[in-house]
Design a protein around this motif. Sequence first.
Motif: not given
Length: 840
Positions: A594-608
């Motif tokens: 959807k090309k939206m909220m990519l920063l939040e998705a990447i941040a959550l993926s890296l946090l894990v």
Amino acid sequence: MSSRRAFWRSENWGGWEWALAVFLGIMLLHSLAILLFTRGFLLTRSELSKYSQCEDISESPCFPPNHDQNANASCWTKPAVDRLVIIVLDAIRIDFVAPSAFFAEKKPWMDKLKVFHELASQNQSSARIFKAIADPPTTSLQRLKGLTTGGLPTFIDVGNSFGAPAIIEDNLIQQLVQNGKRVVMMGDDTWVQLFPHHFTTSYPFPSFNVKDLDTVDNGCITNLFPTLYKGDWDVLVAHFLGVDHAGHIFGVDSTPMIEKLEQYNELIKKVVGVLESQSGPGGLHENTMLLVMGDHGQTLNGDHGGGTAEEVETAMFAYSLKKPPTPLPAVDDNSSCQLDMHGKWICINSFYQLDFAATVSALLGLPFPFGSIGRVNSELFSLAGGTWNQDMSTSDDDQNPWKVESWLQNYVNVLCINSWQVKKYIDVYSSLSLIGFSEKDLLHVSEIYAQAQELWSITSKNFPLNKSQSSFASLPSVKRLINAYSRFLESVAALARSNWTEFNLKMMGMGFCIMLSSLYLHVYLIKRLDKLCGLPTCHSGYFRSFFGVHFPYIVVLIRAFSFLSNSFILEEGKVAGFLLATTAMLHLRDAIMKKMMLLEAIALSLLVPLLRIGIELGQLKQAVNSLFLKLDPSKTSGIDNNSQFWMYFAEVLPILALTVIAYLLYKSLACCSSQGILKYVIVGTLLNYLLIPIHWATDSSLLSVPMLLGGGNLIPRVTYAAGILQLSLVIGQIFVRKRSSNWEESTVVKALALLSSWSSTIIVLSGKQGPLVVIGLLIGGWCIIRLKTLGQNAENSCSGSSLSYALSMTQWSLLAVCVFFSSGHWCAFDGLRYAAAFVG
């Protein structure tokens, strides 16, 4: 919001009364489920207030100790030891005491207690090393309770470890006092808590500060040697804690641990020297026995409480100053013999701590504690010269078979009394306890006891009452009788362990099923609430509906089913991290598409993965599970101690993280208008954030800050006091109803003040990883809140439904679990953060 308020004012569900009934009904279901489950999981044992008495022996079918007219009258058994010295070395492992030849690989901490090797090899008839096996839980209080009562403390008793109540059931110390024995205690103050009015003289020292390696030990040493020269005691107990504390702080493979073992080696040498110097005829310690023992073991990282081999296998050394005439031939074939480093044979026997109370009672001529289910250990019993009839023999031949036969006849009579007492306890317990034994189990042990007693009635007729006679033909029958009584006592111990240390699966299953039914009721009520409130249900495409609503349910079910496996419970943090990572990858997929909220998705993926590293660091207490210890077992912190950069980085990083938290809290406060008292509560938290780094600096070995501010205790105490004041102010403001033009902003400020009021206390108790954990929680929470709207748009009919929150709520739950385990906690007794008790 108005539609929800209108619903509650309507009569759709009967108003508030119906809602309250639903709430109470669900709470009742949960309470019933928890009650049934805990009844099966947190097993309890009824403690009887009955005490054994000397005159009870008249009810026994066995020979009283004075059946021989030449013997002096005594209690249940003839006293074989005049004095007993018990030295407890807390958390002593078997490989601390036994020679390294008994183990596949020699470790640096082995062969440090050489005094035991020398005594066991030179005095094989009167000195022996035992591998003592404890029953879990292996916490000190439960082990002392088990050693003195001869029973099995249950899982739930661990809750008393931080505030030990006095033992009310019959125990060894009570029997000593009841029968006129004088007991002196020194060391761990847990003894005084368990037995508050039993000691003639006591020298207790505080035991809870694990950072203090020497106070308790030095106190014991100061009082031990003067007491050994006095004759005003019958039993001396000295409880040392240095090894236990060194293990908790530094681990087994550490310099302080080895130094403690070497100190104990010299200590035992001096104790033995004092005892032997007064062991001659008529001497103070002519008939004294020395017992040096551990209460439990410890893991390589110094932890204990569970049931692993490292934790339950400890050691005991016994040395009798009055030597037996001959070594006892093996009654129980459980010994292992090896050559020590000097080429001398040393044998080690197994000893169950369950047998300690009965064996010591038999040696001292005391009634066995009423609740004891242990067996008088033949090897330990035979070391005391007083258990042998040495006066009647005119032969100087130490291998005179009459001596062995006479001892065996004495021992089998003790076993008869032992079995009679255990059978009496089992019968009384079953009749008085609400949770007794089943009829089938009672019938089984009764049959075994009846068979042993029938054999006793036949064999005892051949026992010579005149000790100048012998009856060698009875020797095989005596051994059969010993085996019969041993079989009965072993069956009772197995029955007790199955009832008091094994879970009741039926009750646990009932509670589990009721809890599942309450969850189904929850889902039904949520759907019903959405329908009555006029909220839409999901009718969009199958794929979106599946991953938006049904997928979170699948994740929750996977997590729930993982608790049915013990290995998954031990890996709970990793399981939660894996499931959180799965949901994060789905968000990342949607964000890319959807090309939206990519920063939040990447941040959550890296946090894990960062949380996973934190979980692994938290697992450093568990050597068998830690990834870092598997890679390099010599590292106990995951950081190269020779690198100054990493050491300073570990000191500065928490301070930077705390600064970021303070900045975010300040920005949150600045975005809101003035809220009176609540604003000052948040300002107070910011001030606490400034004090916490100063506290860390005073406790650091790198920053070299002077130890001011109350020796490092003032700042935590100020933080605690401020936290209590802040929390009371916030709670008062929450319940004060005020009219506000901006209801949403007022709610946000109240929530912010409530969270901040206890955050400083939690951070200071969590240590330097506290700010890092909070940063992870803030980042994860922000990402989850932002990503909730991902996939919700005008065409999505799920928007607004309670079920649309399923994925975000599941992620919140998984994030909380990951954060909990990243903070260093662990699902075991040794996973508790004991260090928090010493902050301030």
